[in-house]
Design a protein around this motif. Structure first.
Motif, PDB file in Angstrom:
ATOM      1  N   GLN A 115     -11.860 -34.424 -39.962  1.00 20.20           N
ATOM      2  CA  GLN A 115     -13.098 -34.569 -39.203  1.00 20.20           C
ATOM      3  C   GLN A 115     -14.091 -35.363 -40.029  1.00 20.20           C
ATOM      4  O   GLN A 115     -14.423 -34.964 -41.144  1.00 20.20           O
ATOM      5  N   VAL A 122     -10.108 -30.601 -43.096  1.00 19.88           N
ATOM      6  CA  VAL A 122     -10.526 -29.318 -42.523  1.00 19.88           C
ATOM      7  C   VAL A 122      -9.328 -28.373 -42.596  1.00 19.88           C
ATOM      8  O   VAL A 122      -8.319 -28.600 -41.920  1.00 19.88           O
ATOM      9  N   PRO A 140      -8.631 -25.390 -38.224  1.00 20.60           N
ATOM     10  CA  PRO A 140      -8.485 -26.812 -37.856  1.00 20.60           C
ATOM     11  C   PRO A 140      -8.260 -27.031 -36.361  1.00 20.60           C
ATOM     12  O   PRO A 140      -8.650 -28.078 -35.832  1.00 20.60           O
ATOM     13  N   ALA A 142     -11.392 -29.610 -36.000  1.00 19.42           N
ATOM     14  CA  ALA A 142     -10.964 -30.958 -36.419  1.00 19.42           C
ATOM     15  C   ALA A 142     -10.577 -31.807 -35.215  1.00 19.42           C
ATOM     16  O   ALA A 142      -9.912 -31.334 -34.300  1.00 19.42           O
TER      17      ALA A 142
END
Length: 194
Positions: A171, A176, A180, A184
């Protein structure tokens, strides 16, 4: 989002000196980076004429091939790493290509837009398909054949006997690892055959 930073993060998953096959390599930017920074060799696979030309101009070996036809021209385990960066969502038979990935390579690395990223969820709850940096097209002009989530790939990997050795989201050019699937916009998985 820093696309160049994302490529570097994914490139860092590739061992130094690897023989790499990059499926849907686009303009060859990642393979050129891997050659320059990690001493890698290999080939890109690309169907688009302009991208094939861009690869050649970067000094990247490229084969013009439709991935839907498979990877029959490559022997089993002929590469250390097979990359599918932002490619899986464009293929009609993503599962078949995952099998081909672990057939021709020792390690597979995939990335794709994570449809479960929270802004996408909000947009769908509001009754509209998301248009974001990771999913930049309208529903009527997208080249994506399918959308999937971080969690969906975990299930697909288990179903196909793939052992995930690393997984995270991306991200805005950062990794992340906490939630996630929610936080993300891009999912990244490194895997091999169990």
């Amino acid at each position: 989002m820093s696309e160049r930073r994302d490529l570097q993060i994914i490139g860092d998953l590739v061992p130094h000196g690897s023989r790499v096959l990059d499926l849907g390599c686009g303009n060859g930017e990642l393979l050129a980076w891997l050659q320059r920074h990690k001493g890698c060799t290999g080939y890109g696979i690309e169907i688009d004429d302009a991208n094939v030309l861009a690869c050649v101009q970067r000094g990247v070996n490229v084969v013009q091939l439709n991935l839907e036809e498979g990877l029959a021209l490559f022997d089993d385990q002929s590469f250390d790493v097979v990359l599918q960066i932002e490619t899986l969502q464009h293929l009609r038979n993503a599962e078949r290509m995952l099998h081909e990935t672990v057939r021709v390579g020792r390690i597979g690395i995939v990335s794709f837009p994570n449809f479960a990223h929270w802004p996408n969820r909000v947009r769908v709850v509001g009754g509209r398909m998301p248009v974001t940096r990771a999913l930049p097209y309208e529903w009527y002009d997208t080249p994506n054949i399918r959308v999937g989530t971080y969690a969906d790939f975990e299930v697909l990997a288990r179903k196909n006997g793939l052992q995930i050795s690393d997984a995270f989201g991306l991200q805005d050019g950062r990794v992340v690892r906490t939630l996630p699937n929610l936080l993300a916009s891009v999912a990244v998985f490194k895997f091999e055959r169990s």
